[in-house]
Scaffold this motif. Structure first.
Motif, short mmCIF file in Angstrom:
data_model
loop_
_atom_site.label_atom_id
_atom_site.label_comp_id
_atom_site.label_asym_id
_atom_site.label_seq_id
_atom_site.Cartn_x
_atom_site.Cartn_y
_atom_site.Cartn_z
N ARG A 276 0.84 -1.21 0.00
CA ARG A 276 0.00 0.00 0.00
C ARG A 276 0.87 1.25 0.00
O ARG A 276 0.64 2.19 -0.74
CB ARG A 276 -0.87 0.03 1.26
N SER B 110 3.22 1.62 -3.27
CA SER B 110 2.50 1.92 -4.51
C SER B 110 1.84 3.30 -4.42
O SER B 110 1.73 3.99 -5.44
CB SER B 110 1.54 0.82 -4.94
N PHE B 111 1.45 3.71 -3.22
CA PHE B 111 0.92 5.08 -3.08
C PHE B 111 2.01 6.10 -3.44
O PHE B 111 1.76 7.06 -4.16
CB PHE B 111 0.41 5.31 -1.65
N TYR C 91 4.54 5.65 -5.35
CA TYR C 91 4.78 5.56 -6.79
C TYR C 91 3.74 6.35 -7.59
O TYR C 91 4.05 7.05 -8.54
CB TYR C 91 4.79 4.08 -7.21
N ARG C 92 2.50 6.22 -7.15
CA ARG C 92 1.41 6.87 -7.90
C ARG C 92 1.31 8.37 -7.63
O ARG C 92 0.59 9.07 -8.31
CB ARG C 92 0.07 6.20 -7.55
N ASN C 93 1.98 8.82 -6.56
CA ASN C 93 1.84 10.22 -6.17
C ASN C 93 3.19 10.94 -6.12
O ASN C 93 3.51 11.62 -5.14
CB ASN C 93 1.14 10.31 -4.80
N LYS C 94 3.93 10.77 -7.17
CA LYS C 94 5.29 11.32 -7.20
C LYS C 94 5.31 12.82 -6.97
O LYS C 94 6.23 13.37 -6.37
CB LYS C 94 5.94 11.02 -8.54
N TRP D 295 -4.93 9.06 0.87
CA TRP D 295 -5.56 9.24 -0.45
C TRP D 295 -6.60 10.37 -0.43
O TRP D 295 -6.89 10.97 -1.44
CB TRP D 295 -6.17 7.92 -0.93
N SER E 232 10.78 2.90 -5.44
CA SER E 232 9.33 3.07 -5.56
C SER E 232 8.99 4.28 -6.41
O SER E 232 7.88 4.41 -6.88
CB SER E 232 8.70 3.21 -4.19
N ASN E 233 9.93 5.15 -6.56
CA ASN E 233 9.67 6.31 -7.41
C ASN E 233 9.70 5.94 -8.87
O ASN E 233 8.92 6.44 -9.67
CB ASN E 233 10.78 7.36 -7.22
N GLU F 28 7.53 0.51 -10.90
CA GLU F 28 6.23 0.19 -10.31
C GLU F 28 6.39 -0.96 -9.32
O GLU F 28 6.86 -2.04 -9.68
CB GLU F 28 5.22 -0.17 -11.40
#
Ligand code: MSP
Length: 511
Positions: A354, A357-358, A360-363, A426, A495-496, A499
Motif C-alpha cells: 500500500r 505503490s501510493f 509511486y502513484r503520487n510522485k 488518499w 518506488s519512485n 512500479e
C-alpha cells in the motif's frame, strides 16, 4: 568486535532429515543472524554425528559399507542447511580426521586427570537413543523415551561423573541463566540432585567409532565423541579460533538431549579444566497434527517436500511464529497457510504494498521535502512504540525471546495498517500535501523498522522490502534503528521509478 559462538547439535545420519532437524537449524540460524545484526563476530557451527551402534546397525541392515552410508547421508543434512538458508560458517563430521584426533587427545586428558577408569558395565542400553538407562528409569520395559532397550554386560571404561555432582549443582546455582527455558533448568537440577552414577564411556560391542587410545577392544562412547565436536571444529587446544571463540556462547539443542549437554558435557569440560559454555537452549518438539512424529507411524514431515509446496521463508516464518521457544508445537498444514496468508501477506505484505505503490502513484507530492517533516516523525505514537521496543531489543535477544519479537513485528504491521486507514492519505493529499508527506514518512519509517527486524527470520524477503524502500545495504543493522537513518519518500528511489510489485505471494490452498 565481540565474538559469538553458536552451535546446533550434530545430526545422526542414520535417517533422512525431518522437520525437527529443520527447526533446530532455523532456531539457531535466527539467533546467529540476530547476533550479526548486533555487530558481533559470529561463528556458527553445525554438522553430522556419524559414529555409534545405531548407524553401524542401520548401514548393516541396508547392506552398505558404513563409510559409504555416512558419506551419502551427511549430504542430505548439508542439503537441508542450504535449502533453509542456514548461515553456518562450518559443518563438521565426526568421521573427519580433524575431529578424531582431538577426541583422542581429550580422552587422554580425562585419563591423565584421573577421571576415566576401567571396570565392568552391566545394565540397559537403548541403541535408538544411544543412551544408558537405570532399571528404575524403565517404563514397561522400555526407555523413558519409548525406545527399546537391551541388556548389556561388558568391560567398559567409566567417566567419574559422580564426583562432579556437587560442582555441577554449585555451577547451576551460580548461573541461573545457563539453561533456557527455566523449566528445563529446574529439571536438570533435580536430575543431578537425584544422584549421578559414573558414566560408561566405551563399548566393546560397537566397532564403528573412535578407538580408545592403547585399547583397540574399546570404542569411545558415541556421545563423548560427538560432544567434543564443539571444540574439535575450532581446533582445540592450540588454534587462534579456539582461543577466540571458546567458550561457546550458546548450544541450541532439543529438549530430549538437554541432559547430555547440561550434565555430561559440562562435567567432561570441568574434568578437562576447560571453560564452560555460557548457555544452552532446550527447544520443544514438533508433533504432526497432534501425533508424535515417527517413522513407524509414517507421519514424518519431510522439509524437502514441504519446500516444493511452500517458499522456504514461509516455512521459517511458520516454525518460529507457531511456538514459543521451549514449548512443543503442532505442525498443521492449515495453520501454516493461515499464518502466512493472515500475517505475512495480509498484514506485512499489504502494508508495504500500500505504502510503496501510493508513493509511486503520487510522485508529485513527494518532491515537497523539508527538514521539519522529518524531525516531527518521531512524535507519532506508532514510531514511539517502535523506538521503545527497539530499546528493549537487546534484552529480548539476550533472553532468546525470538518468538515474542516476531509477535511484536506482526503487531507493529497491524498498527501501521490501522494508521493508514485513520490518516487516509488518499483523501488528505487533496487538501494537505505536507501532512500527506509526513504520514508517508511515518509509514516508511515503520516499514524500515519492521524489515530490519524481520531479517533474521526471513532474510530474503526482508532484503526485498529494504531494497524496495531504498535502505542502503550498509544501513541495515540494529544500530541503524534511529532517526539518523530515516528514509523519506523522496529518496525511496525504487518506488519512485519502478512500479512496485507485491513481495509476498498468497498461498492458494488447492489441496
Ligand atoms: N546426534 C545427537 C546430537 C549430538 S550433539 C553433540 C542427536 N541427533 S538427532 O539427529 O537425533 O537430533 C538432532 C536434533 O533434532 C535434536 O536437537 C533433537 O531434539 C531434534 N529433533 C529431532 N526430532 C524432533 C522433533 N520432532 N521436533 C523438534 N526437534 C526434534 O540427538
Amino acid at each position: 568486535m565481540e565474538k559469538y559462538y553458536i552451535t546446533t547439535p550434530i545430526y545422526y545420519v542414520n535417517d533422512a532429515p525431518h522437520i525437527g532437524h529443520a527447526y533446530t537449524n532455523i532456531v539457531s540460524d535466527v539467533i546467529a543472524r540476530f547476533m550479526r545484526l548486533e555487530n558481533k563476530e559470529v561463528l556458527f557451527l553445525t554438522g553430522t554425528d556419524e559414529h555409534g551402534q545405531k548407524i553401524e546397525r542401520t548401514a548393516q541392515k541396508n547392506k552398505i559399507k558404513i563409510q559409504d552410508f555416512v558419506d551419502q547421508n551427511t549430504h542430505k543434512f548439508r542439503a537441508l542447511v542450504k535449502l533453509l538458508s542456514i548461515s553456518n560458517d562450518d559443518f563438521i563430521r565426526t568421521t573427519e580426521l580433524r575431529h578424531k584426533n582431538i577426541v583422542v587427545s581429550f580422552w587422554q586428558k580425562l585419563v591423565d586427570s584421573g577421571n576415566i577408569y576401567c571396570d565392568y558395565y552391566e545394565g540397559w542400553y537403548s541403541v535408538t537413543d544411544e543412551a544408558y538407562y537405570n532399571e528404575s528409569e524403565l517404563k514397561n520395559g522400555l526407555a523413558p523415551t519409548g525406545s527399546k532397550v537391551e541388556f548389556i554386560k561388558e568391560p567398559s571404561y567409566f567417566f567419574a561423573l559422580s564426583k562432579w555432582q556437587d560442582k555441577l549443582l554449585d555451577f547451576y546455582k551460580k548461573n541461573p541463566y545457563f539453561i533456557y527455558p527455566n523449566s528445563k533448568y529446574n529439571e536438570v537440577i533435580s536430575f543431578v540432585k537425584s544422584g549421578l552414577q559414573d558414566l560408561s564411556v566405551s563399548r566393546t560391542t560397537c566397532n564403528w567409532g573412535i578407538k580408545v587410545p592403547n585399547d583397540n577392544e574399546h570404542t569411545i562412547y558415541v556421545w563423548l565423541d560427538a560432544l567434543i565436536n564443539y571444540i574439535s571444529a575450532i581446533g582445540y587446544p592450540n588454534s587462534e579460533k579456539y582461543r577466540n571463540f571458546w567458550p561457546a556462547n550458546l548450544h541450541v539443542v532439543g529438549k530430549d538431549i538437554i541432559i547430555f549437554h547440561a550434565v555430561y558435557w559440562t562435567a567432561f569440560l570441568m574434568a578437562a579444566e576447560l571453560k564452560l559454555p555460557k548457555s544452552i537452549i532446550a527447544h520443544g518438539w514438533w508433533l504432526n497434527e497432534g501425533q508424535k512424529i515417527s517413522k513407524s507411524i509414517g507421519n514424518i514431515i519431510d522439509p524437502f517436500k514441504l519446500a516444493e509446496e511452500f517458499d522456504v521463508e514461509y516455512i521459517r516464518y511458520f516454525l518460529i511464529r507457531e511456538i514459543k521457544l521451549g514449548s512443543d508445537g503442532n505442525y498443521s498444514r492449515d495453520n501454516l497457510i493461515s499464518r502466512i496468508n493472515n500475517e505475512l501477506i495480509n498484514k506485512i505484505g499489504n502494508l508495504v504494498q500500500r505504502v510503496v505503490s501510493f508513493i509511486y502513484r503520487n510522485k508529485a507530492i513527494i518532491t515537497l521535502l523539508d527538514d521539519d517533516i522529518i524531525s516531527n516523525i518521531y512524535e507519532y505514537e506508532l514510531i514511539k512504540n517502535l523506538v521503545s521496543f527497539t530499546a528493549k531489543l537487546e534484552k529480548k535477544i539476550k533472553r532468546f525471546e525470538i518468538h515474542e519479537i516476531l509477535n511484536y513485528i506482526v503487531l507493529f504491521a497491524q498498527e501501521s495498517n490501522i494508521f493508514i486507514e485513520q490518516e487516509a492519505p488518499w483523501v488528505l493529499k487533496k487538501t494537505d500535501p505536507t501532512k500527506t508527506l509526513k504520514i508517508l514518512t511515518v509509514l516508511l519509517e515503520s516499514i524500515r523498522y519492521i524489515a530490519i527486524l524481520l531479517q533474521p527470520f526471513i532474510p530474503c524477503f526482508a532484503e526485498k522490502i529494504l531494497d524496495q524502500i531504498g535502505v542502503s545495504k550498509l544501513h541495515r543493522k540494529f544500530q541503524h534503528l534511529t532517526k539518523d537513518y530515516i528514509i523519506v519518500p523522496f529518496y525511496c528511489n525504487n518506488s519512485n521509478t519502478i512500479e512496485p510489485k507485491p513481495i509476498f505471494i498468497k498461498i492458494n490452498d488447492v489441496n
